[in-house]
Design a protein around this motif. Structure first.
Motif, PDB file in Angstrom:
ATOM      1  N   SER A 198       6.652  88.612  44.490  1.00 46.42           N
ATOM      2  CA  SER A 198       5.221  88.439  44.235  1.00 46.42           C
ATOM      3  C   SER A 198       4.462  89.767  44.324  1.00 46.42           C
ATOM      4  O   SER A 198       3.359  89.888  43.798  1.00 46.42           O
ATOM      5  CB  SER A 198       4.621  87.424  45.202  1.00 46.42           C
ATOM      6  N   ILE A 199       5.056  90.765  44.945  1.00 44.98           N
ATOM      7  CA  ILE A 199       4.352  92.053  45.117  1.00 44.98           C
ATOM      8  C   ILE A 199       3.971  92.678  43.777  1.00 44.98           C
ATOM      9  O   ILE A 199       2.990  93.398  43.673  1.00 44.98           O
ATOM     10  CB  ILE A 199       5.224  93.040  45.931  1.00 44.98           C
ATOM     11  N   PHE A 200       4.758  92.377  42.727  1.00 39.45           N
ATOM     12  CA  PHE A 200       4.511  93.046  41.449  1.00 39.45           C
ATOM     13  C   PHE A 200       3.383  92.391  40.660  1.00 39.45           C
ATOM     14  O   PHE A 200       3.091  92.786  39.537  1.00 39.45           O
ATOM     15  CB  PHE A 200       5.809  93.135  40.645  1.00 39.45           C
ATOM     16  N   ASN A 201       2.750  91.399  41.265  1.00 36.04           N
ATOM     17  CA  ASN A 201       1.587  90.781  40.636  1.00 36.04           C
ATOM     18  C   ASN A 201       0.276  91.390  41.117  1.00 36.04           C
ATOM     19  O   ASN A 201      -0.796  90.845  40.856  1.00 36.04           O
ATOM     20  CB  ASN A 201       1.589  89.278  40.889  1.00 36.04           C
ATOM     21  N   TYR A 202       0.389  92.527  41.828  1.00 35.88           N
ATOM     22  CA  TYR A 202      -0.815  93.239  42.237  1.00 35.88           C
ATOM     23  C   TYR A 202      -1.006  94.452  41.323  1.00 35.88           C
ATOM     24  O   TYR A 202      -0.029  95.036  40.864  1.00 35.88           O
ATOM     25  CB  TYR A 202      -0.705  93.682  43.695  1.00 35.88           C
ATOM     26  N   PRO A 203      -2.273  94.829  41.072  1.00 36.22           N
ATOM     27  CA  PRO A 203      -2.526  95.928  40.130  1.00 36.22           C
ATOM     28  C   PRO A 203      -2.373  97.313  40.779  1.00 36.22           C
ATOM     29  O   PRO A 203      -2.499  97.449  41.995  1.00 36.22           O
ATOM     30  CB  PRO A 203      -3.992  95.695  39.723  1.00 36.22           C
ATOM     31  N   THR A 204      -2.088  98.321  39.943  1.00 31.30           N
ATOM     32  CA  THR A 204      -2.072  99.712  40.415  1.00 31.30           C
ATOM     33  C   THR A 204      -3.347 100.393  39.926  1.00 31.30           C
ATOM     34  O   THR A 204      -3.415 100.850  38.793  1.00 31.30           O
ATOM     35  CB  THR A 204      -0.849 100.470  39.852  1.00 31.30           C
ATOM     36  N   LEU A 205      -4.344 100.446  40.804  1.00 30.47           N
ATOM     37  CA  LEU A 205      -5.676 100.892  40.387  1.00 30.47           C
ATOM     38  C   LEU A 205      -5.844 102.404  40.401  1.00 30.47           C
ATOM     39  O   LEU A 205      -6.635 102.950  39.643  1.00 30.47           O
ATOM     40  CB  LEU A 205      -6.735 100.262  41.310  1.00 30.47           C
ATOM     41  N   THR A 206      -5.136 103.086  41.303  1.00 27.19           N
ATOM     42  CA  THR A 206      -5.283 104.546  41.391  1.00 27.19           C
ATOM     43  C   THR A 206      -3.905 105.197  41.484  1.00 27.19           C
ATOM     44  O   THR A 206      -2.895 104.512  41.691  1.00 27.19           O
ATOM     45  CB  THR A 206      -6.078 104.980  42.650  1.00 27.19           C
ATOM     46  N   TRP A 207      -3.872 106.523  41.382  1.00 30.53           N
ATOM     47  CA  TRP A 207      -2.614 107.258  41.514  1.00 30.53           C
ATOM     48  C   TRP A 207      -1.984 107.022  42.897  1.00 30.53           C
ATOM     49  O   TRP A 207      -0.768 106.987  43.051  1.00 30.53           O
ATOM     50  CB  TRP A 207      -2.842 108.756  41.269  1.00 30.53           C
ATOM     51  N   ALA A 208      -2.825 106.840  43.910  1.00 27.16           N
ATOM     52  CA  ALA A 208      -2.292 106.633  45.259  1.00 27.16           C
ATOM     53  C   ALA A 208      -1.447 105.361  45.323  1.00 27.16           C
ATOM     54  O   ALA A 208      -0.563 105.248  46.178  1.00 27.16           O
ATOM     55  CB  ALA A 208      -3.435 106.560  46.271  1.00 27.16           C
ATOM     56  N   ASP A 209      -1.695 104.423  44.432  1.00 25.58           N
ATOM     57  CA  ASP A 209      -0.901 103.192  44.430  1.00 25.58           C
ATOM     58  C   ASP A 209       0.564 103.490  44.121  1.00 25.58           C
ATOM     59  O   ASP A 209       1.467 102.809  44.612  1.00 25.58           O
ATOM     60  CB  ASP A 209      -1.452 102.184  43.407  1.00 25.58           C
ATOM     61  N   VAL A 210       0.811 104.511  43.299  1.00 22.13           N
ATOM     62  CA  VAL A 210       2.190 104.907  43.007  1.00 22.13           C
ATOM     63  C   VAL A 210       2.856 105.396  44.296  1.00 22.13           C
ATOM     64  O   VAL A 210       4.008 105.066  44.590  1.00 22.13           O
ATOM     65  CB  VAL A 210       2.228 105.994  41.901  1.00 22.13           C
ATOM     66  N   GLY A 211       2.088 106.151  45.093  1.00 18.64           N
ATOM     67  CA  GLY A 211       2.611 106.595  46.384  1.00 18.64           C
ATOM     68  C   GLY A 211       2.856 105.430  47.321  1.00 18.64           C
ATOM     69  O   GLY A 211       3.918 105.321  47.960  1.00 18.64           O
ATOM     70  N   ALA A 212       1.882 104.522  47.393  1.00 20.09           N
ATOM     71  CA  ALA A 212       2.001 103.385  48.319  1.00 20.09           C
ATOM     72  C   ALA A 212       3.164 102.476  47.929  1.00 20.09           C
ATOM     73  O   ALA A 212       3.875 101.960  48.798  1.00 20.09           O
ATOM     74  CB  ALA A 212       0.685 102.600  48.341  1.00 20.09           C
ATOM     75  N   ILE A 213       3.389 102.309  46.640  1.00 20.21           N
ATOM     76  CA  ILE A 213       4.505 101.455  46.209  1.00 20.21           C
ATOM     77  C   ILE A 213       5.835 102.080  46.633  1.00 20.21           C
ATOM     78  O   ILE A 213       6.691 101.414  47.199  1.00 20.21           O
ATOM     79  CB  ILE A 213       4.461 101.226  44.676  1.00 20.21           C
TER      80      ILE A 213
END
Lengths: 94, 324
Positions: free
Chosen positions: B120-135
């Motif tokens: 289910s985690i992949f149903n959240y959006p990546t809104l900023t570049w930091a999301d790539v880091g957090a993922i």
């Protein structure tokens, strides 16, 4: 849905001097594509220097229900192993 | 007598075989594709491995969103390599599932029609570049904790696929932490961006380990079959204990007012998890469920002509060769 491409088993030689080893399988329309896909899928990080691909349906295997008859006999032939023999005290290079 | 590796599916013959199967599991003998196995063991594995594969495939989408917008050429190369790895993980796992007698087309169909689940985690959006880091840091970090024990699971092809996957995941986690580190040590705006990403990804990451043991329907049998070696809650605790100090080192704050260190147990304790959100997202009502599925359907349909062309080419050449 498509019928799907056939399945291929992939073998990779990690370096010269070692045998090719089974690493997994993949789908491809033909042998050439199987080699290309195997390169991308199984050797992205120096895993190998040579790839073999074999159609899964071309591999012939032993029947697992006959494993006992086929492989157990080697266990009761202990004399085939060097460790079966007693080395007398003091005897060297044997 | 001989057989083929692709048709080793033998029907069950009563309790003797099942007892022998369990006895071999207890001795730590791995199960290989052509061995006899209980139907329920086979079904459980097909479900688990194919869902795992789907998660890798759908998992490419949130990060793929940032490939064209990566802040430097190096970051773009790294992200491309990571997303390519995820595709590879999906393919290793689909192949492992196919050794159990299911087909790639059946699995793809189950994903595209919404019958099969994915993380289910992949149903959240990546809104900023930091999301790539957090993922990379959190989601791949959680995945590693989940997956390392599976390298020792009872089914040979699944365990072997997982060895390859785990080797690659540690690159994924480190590049993610590196993105977070650079942002956390950058301008105040960059640090705020990193904190915002942690705020949004923390709880979904904690939920990645699945429902609590008290509500997990598959736990006991999977543990018995050595498909699972630790329970959901045990793995979750490991993730929390490992990640909280890393957040401190980043200078970021875990978004949980209930988080505290328990001196006695030597573990961190967290506040209550919003399981309603988890079930809502699993059932299809997360922020991006529809978009993710539609993207996969479009990719499958847009690629149909390529699959057909390759097929036609292979048939044509097979004919020429047999005629020659």
């Amino acid at each position: 849905m498509s019928k799907g491409w056939p399945l291929w088993e992939i073998f990779v030689r990690s370096e010269n001097g070692l045998a090719h080893k089974h690493v997994g399988s993949l789908h491809a329309a033909d042998a050439e594509m199987a080699v290309q896909n195997a390169r991308d899928l199984y050797t992205r990080r120096n895993e190998g220097v040579s790839i073999w691909v074999v159609k899964s349906s071309d591999i012939v295997a032993t029947d697992p229900s006959q494993s006992d008859e086929l492989f157990a006999p080697s266990e009761d032939k202990a004399y085939r192993h060097a460790t079966f023999y007693h080395v007398p005290e003091g005897v060297k290079n044997l | 007598m001989y057989t083929s590796i692709s048709d080793g599916i033998v029907e069950g013959q009563g309790d003797d075989r099942e007892a022998a199967f369990n006895e071999r599991l207890d001795r730590g003998v791995k199960v290989e594709p052509s061995d006899w196995m209980p139907e329920a063991y086979r079904k459980t594995l097909v479900r688990q491995i194919s869902q795992h594969a789907h998660s890798e495939i759908v998992g490419m989408l949130p990060e793929g969103n940032w490939i064209t917008r990566a802040p430097s050429l190096l970051r773009k190369l790294i992200l491309l390599a990571k997303v390519q790895d995820e595709a590879g993980h999906g393919l290793y796992l689909y192949s492992a599932a196919e050794t159990l007698g299911t087909s790639r087309d059946l699995m793809v169909d189950a994903l595209l029609t919404g019958k099969a689940k994915y993380s289910s985690i992949f149903n959240y959006p990546t809104l900023t570049w930091a999301d790539v880091g957090a993922i990379g840091w959190l989601v791949d970090g959680a995945a590693i904790i989940n997956q390392i024990p599976i390298t020792r699971c009872s089914y040979g092809p699944y365990a072997r696929a997982m060895v390859r996957i785990c080797k690659e995941e540690s690159f994924h986690q480190r590049q993610g932490f590196d993105v977070m580190w650079k942002l956390a040590h950058g301008t105040p705006e960059q640090k705020a961006m990193a904190q915002d990403a942690l705020d949004r990804w923390w709880w979904p990451s904690v939920m990645m380990f699945g429902p609590p043991d008290s509500q997990s329907p598959h736990n006991a049998q999977s543990l018995r079959w050595k498909i699972k070696l630790f329970t959901n809650d045990e793995l979750r605790q490991k993730f929390i204990d490992q990640t909280v100090p890393q957040a401190e080192q980043l200078g970021l704050k875990i978004p949980d007012a209930g988080l505290r260190w328990n001196e006695e147990t030597g573990h961190y304790e967290i506040g209550p998890i919003d399981w309603d959100e988890f079930y809502r997202v699993i059932k299809g009502d997360g922020p991006c469920n529809r978009e993710r599925l539609q993207t996969r359907i479009d990719a499958w349909e847009d690629g149909a002509w390529v699959r057909e062309a390759a097929d036609a080419y292979a048939r044509k050449h097979a004919k020429t060769e047999s005629a020659a």
